[in-house]
Design a protein around this motif. Structure first.
Motif, PDB file in Angstrom:
ATOM      1  N   THR A  24       6.623 -59.132  -2.312  1.00 34.35           N
ATOM      2  CA  THR A  24       6.234 -59.961  -3.227  1.00 34.35           C
ATOM      3  C   THR A  24       7.373 -60.908  -3.531  1.00 34.35           C
ATOM      4  N   LYS A  25       8.626 -60.196  -3.153  1.00 32.89           N
ATOM      5  CA  LYS A  25       9.708 -61.025  -3.740  1.00 32.89           C
ATOM      6  C   LYS A  25       9.822 -62.099  -2.418  1.00 32.89           C
ATOM      7  N   SER A  26       9.628 -61.732  -1.291  1.00 35.87           N
ATOM      8  CA  SER A  26       9.669 -62.769  -0.172  1.00 35.87           C
ATOM      9  C   SER A  26       8.735 -63.678  -0.321  1.00 35.87           C
ATOM     10  N   ARG A  27       7.425 -63.650  -0.929  1.00 37.46           N
ATOM     11  CA  ARG A  27       6.757 -64.651  -0.935  1.00 37.46           C
ATOM     12  C   ARG A  27       6.795 -65.763  -1.960  1.00 37.46           C
ATOM     13  N   LEU A  28       7.921 -65.522  -3.151  1.00 33.39           N
ATOM     14  CA  LEU A  28       8.016 -66.103  -4.076  1.00 33.39           C
ATOM     15  C   LEU A  28       8.690 -67.392  -3.506  1.00 33.39           C
ATOM     16  N   VAL A  29       8.426 -68.631  -4.332  1.00 29.98           N
ATOM     17  CA  VAL A  29       8.886 -69.981  -4.114  1.00 29.98           C
ATOM     18  C   VAL A  29      10.448 -70.157  -4.750  1.00 29.98           C
ATOM     19  N   LYS A  30      10.548 -69.597  -5.803  1.00 26.47           N
ATOM     20  CA  LYS A  30      11.995 -69.492  -6.367  1.00 26.47           C
ATOM     21  C   LYS A  30      12.168 -68.231  -6.816  1.00 26.47           C
ATOM     22  N   PRO A  31      13.349 -67.929  -6.864  1.00 30.57           N
ATOM     23  CA  PRO A  31      14.091 -66.539  -7.370  1.00 30.57           C
ATOM     24  C   PRO A  31      13.611 -66.241  -8.876  1.00 30.57           C
ATOM     25  N   LEU A  32      13.182 -65.124  -9.163  1.00 32.86           N
ATOM     26  CA  LEU A  32      12.812 -64.537 -10.336  1.00 32.86           C
ATOM     27  C   LEU A  32      13.523 -63.023 -10.496  1.00 32.86           C
ATOM     28  N   PRO A  33      13.821 -62.764 -11.881  1.00 33.42           N
ATOM     29  CA  PRO A  33      14.526 -61.625 -12.058  1.00 33.42           C
ATOM     30  C   PRO A  33      13.601 -60.192 -11.588  1.00 33.42           C
ATOM     31  N   MET A  34      14.629 -59.571 -11.052  1.00 31.48           N
ATOM     32  CA  MET A  34      13.710 -58.388 -10.562  1.00 31.48           C
ATOM     33  C   MET A  34      12.945 -57.611 -11.474  1.00 31.48           C
ATOM     34  N   PRO A  35      13.276 -57.498 -12.538  1.00 29.44           N
ATOM     35  CA  PRO A  35      12.202 -56.662 -13.536  1.00 29.44           C
ATOM     36  C   PRO A  35      10.811 -57.469 -13.547  1.00 29.44           C
ATOM     37  N   VAL A  36      10.822 -58.569 -13.363  1.00 29.89           N
ATOM     38  CA  VAL A  36       9.592 -59.256 -13.574  1.00 29.89           C
ATOM     39  C   VAL A  36       8.853 -58.938 -12.494  1.00 29.89           C
ATOM     40  N   ILE A  37       9.382 -58.839 -11.470  1.00 27.28           N
ATOM     41  CA  ILE A  37       8.576 -58.567 -10.053  1.00 27.28           C
ATOM     42  C   ILE A  37       8.237 -57.262  -9.963  1.00 27.28           C
ATOM     43  N   ILE A  38       9.068 -56.179 -10.315  1.00 30.59           N
ATOM     44  CA  ILE A  38       8.714 -54.826 -10.440  1.00 30.59           C
ATOM     45  C   ILE A  38       7.616 -54.474 -11.353  1.00 30.59           C
ATOM     46  N   ALA A  39       7.522 -55.186 -12.536  1.00 29.90           N
ATOM     47  CA  ALA A  39       6.511 -55.240 -13.637  1.00 29.90           C
ATOM     48  C   ALA A  39       5.318 -55.551 -13.020  1.00 29.90           C
ATOM     49  N   ALA A  40       5.094 -56.498 -12.443  1.00 33.80           N
ATOM     50  CA  ALA A  40       3.840 -57.113 -11.709  1.00 33.80           C
ATOM     51  C   ALA A  40       3.253 -56.096 -10.764  1.00 33.80           C
ATOM     52  N   VAL A  41       4.495 -55.768  -9.894  1.00 34.08           N
ATOM     53  CA  VAL A  41       3.896 -54.794  -8.808  1.00 34.08           C
ATOM     54  C   VAL A  41       3.490 -53.578  -9.526  1.00 34.08           C
ATOM     55  N   SER A  42       4.219 -53.110 -10.466  1.00 30.81           N
ATOM     56  CA  SER A  42       3.628 -51.779 -11.053  1.00 30.81           C
ATOM     57  C   SER A  42       2.416 -51.986 -11.660  1.00 30.81           C
ATOM     58  N   GLN A  43       1.883 -53.035 -12.608  1.00 26.71           N
ATOM     59  CA  GLN A  43       0.639 -53.372 -13.008  1.00 26.71           C
ATOM     60  C   GLN A  43      -0.608 -53.322 -11.878  1.00 26.71           C
TER      61      GLN A  43
END
Length: 88
Positions: A24-43
């Motif tokens: 998911t992080k590799s597909r992001l257009v711009k960097p986002l905080p890791m907790p946001v990515i982790i929360a989305a993947v966990s959801q």
């Protein structure tokens, strides 16, 4: 969920891949905080249907019957064609 993370997960699902934090992080257009990515993947991992429900627009959700999607109709037609070919 952040819209950019949502789009990244949607891209992964469209590619037939299981969303992970790294993918998911590799597909992001711009960097986002890791907790946001982790929360989305966990959801997604806790409830994959929540992502699919978010993917539908309100208009699609009210107008489409999940049992009668375009893909289902195409599969039914393909099954009929295969049955006709098997008869010959």
């Amino acid at each position: 969920m952040n819209a950019a993370v949502f789009e990244a997960i949607k891209v992964l699902l469209d590619e037939g891949k299981v969303p992970t934090v790294a993918l998911t992080k590799s597909r992001l257009v711009k960097p986002l905080p890791m907790p946001v990515i982790i929360a989305a993947v966990s959801q997604y991992k806790n409830n994959p249907d929540s992502i699919y429900n978010l993917m539908k627009t309100p208009e699609q959700a009210s107008n489409s019957d999940p049992k009668n999607t375009q893909l289902d109709r195409i599969e039914q037609k393909l099954d009929r064609l295969l049955a006709l070919l098997e008869q010959k």
